[in-house]
Design a protein around this motif. Structure first.
Motif, mmCIF file in Angstrom:
data_model
loop_
_atom_site.group_PDB
_atom_site.id
_atom_site.type_symbol
_atom_site.label_atom_id
_atom_site.label_comp_id
_atom_site.label_asym_id
_atom_site.label_seq_id
_atom_site.Cartn_x
_atom_site.Cartn_y
_atom_site.Cartn_z
ATOM 1 N N UNK A 72 7.402 10.473 2.892
ATOM 2 C CA UNK A 72 6.490 11.563 3.584
ATOM 3 C C UNK A 72 5.079 10.881 3.356
ATOM 4 N N UNK A 73 5.072 9.951 2.275
ATOM 5 C CA UNK A 73 4.112 9.857 1.283
ATOM 6 C C UNK A 73 2.840 11.013 0.272
ATOM 7 N N UNK A 74 3.955 12.251 -0.039
ATOM 8 C CA UNK A 74 3.390 13.821 -0.566
ATOM 9 C C UNK A 74 3.275 13.768 -2.343
ATOM 10 N N UNK A 75 3.700 12.359 -3.022
ATOM 11 C CA UNK A 75 3.948 11.883 -4.043
ATOM 12 C C UNK A 75 1.900 11.675 -4.259
ATOM 13 N N UNK A 76 2.071 12.050 -5.364
ATOM 14 C CA UNK A 76 0.973 12.404 -6.132
ATOM 15 C C UNK A 76 0.138 10.722 -6.606
ATOM 16 N N UNK A 77 -1.212 10.615 -6.159
ATOM 17 C CA UNK A 77 -1.707 9.024 -6.459
ATOM 18 C C UNK A 77 -3.348 9.128 -6.777
ATOM 19 N N UNK A 78 -3.621 8.290 -7.917
ATOM 20 C CA UNK A 78 -4.754 8.207 -7.998
ATOM 21 C C UNK A 78 -5.654 6.871 -6.643
ATOM 22 N N UNK A 79 -6.578 7.999 -5.690
ATOM 23 C CA UNK A 79 -6.696 6.748 -4.668
ATOM 24 C C UNK A 79 -8.331 6.702 -4.672
ATOM 25 N N UNK A 80 -8.796 6.168 -6.018
ATOM 26 C CA UNK A 80 -10.006 6.041 -6.160
ATOM 27 C C UNK A 80 -10.816 4.428 -5.878
ATOM 28 N N UNK A 81 -9.446 3.913 -5.702
ATOM 29 C CA UNK A 81 -9.922 2.858 -5.375
ATOM 30 C C UNK A 81 -9.047 2.162 -4.490
ATOM 31 N N UNK A 82 -7.617 2.912 -3.935
ATOM 32 C CA UNK A 82 -6.397 1.951 -3.472
ATOM 33 C C UNK A 82 -6.752 2.165 -1.996
ATOM 34 N N UNK A 83 -7.560 3.112 -1.661
ATOM 35 C CA UNK A 83 -7.531 3.608 -0.275
ATOM 36 C C UNK A 83 -8.464 2.659 0.831
ATOM 37 N N UNK A 84 -9.524 2.051 -0.543
ATOM 38 C CA UNK A 84 -10.202 1.374 0.229
ATOM 39 C C UNK A 84 -9.718 0.057 0.105
ATOM 40 N N UNK A 85 -9.109 -0.242 -0.620
ATOM 41 C CA UNK A 85 -8.447 -1.515 -0.726
ATOM 42 C C UNK A 85 -7.615 -2.121 0.642
ATOM 43 N N UNK A 86 -7.529 -3.125 1.123
ATOM 44 C CA UNK A 86 -6.503 -3.992 2.408
ATOM 45 C C UNK A 86 -5.378 -3.722 2.230
#
Length: 168
Positions: A72-86
């Motif tokens: 489900x993607x419910x794990x914790x992720x540091x999304x500082x840069x990741x969300x902006x990437x392709x």
């Protein structure tokens, strides 16, 4: 992607999804055990098994639901840069980092299997007054870790497919 890898991903995720959905109901078992603990302490002689049974139930809930939460993607992720990437850049980074997760889970599984074998060999029991056998809960832990390990391999396969421009 080869057909057997696609089938592996689909079967593994179907199993993990179903196990996770079933494990969700362990929260009700936990609530019932804790309710009985309160009732028995208030009106009867306190039950000796409730605290440890609640702990075992929570472990099952947590560990068996681990692969489901990964799906489900419910794990914790540091999304500082990741969300902006392709998506391809995300997949490339995930391929590198997934090996740390696979190593971690494999190490835990290895130790868990050795600990479970020891529990069977010596008939290991808890050191509490209730003294339940420890092998069943260790089997649950190993099963949950194994399912998370399989799900991590599925993520690796999906990321490789993404880099190749394919979708699973």
């Amino acid at each position: 992607m080869p057909r057997f890898l696609v089938m592996f991903v689909r079967i593994t995720e179907a199993v993990n999804y179903r196990v996770g959905r079933i494990a969700m109901y362990l929260i009700f078992v936990l609530a019932a055990v804790l309710m009985w603990s309160v009732i028995s302490k208030a009106f009867f002689r306190p039950a000796l098994w409730t605290q440890e049974m609640a702990q075992f139930t929570m472990v099952g809930y947590f560990v068996l639901g681990g692969a489901y939460s990964l799906i489900l993607g419910a794990n914790v992720r540091m999304d500082l840069l990741y969300g902006r990437w392709s998506p391809k850049t995300q997949a490339a980074v995930d391929i590198v980092t997934i090996f740390a997760l696979i190593f971690f889970l494999a190490t835990i599984l290895w130790g868990g299997i050795e600990s479970t074998a020891y529990a069977f060999e010596v008939g290991e029991r808890s050191r509490t007054v209730w003294r339940p056998y420890m092998a069943p809960i260790k089997i649950v832990i190993c099963t949950g870790v194994f399912l998370m390990l399989l799900q991590s391999v599925c993520f690796l396969i999906r990321d490789i497919a993404t880099l190749r421009g394919e979708r699973i």
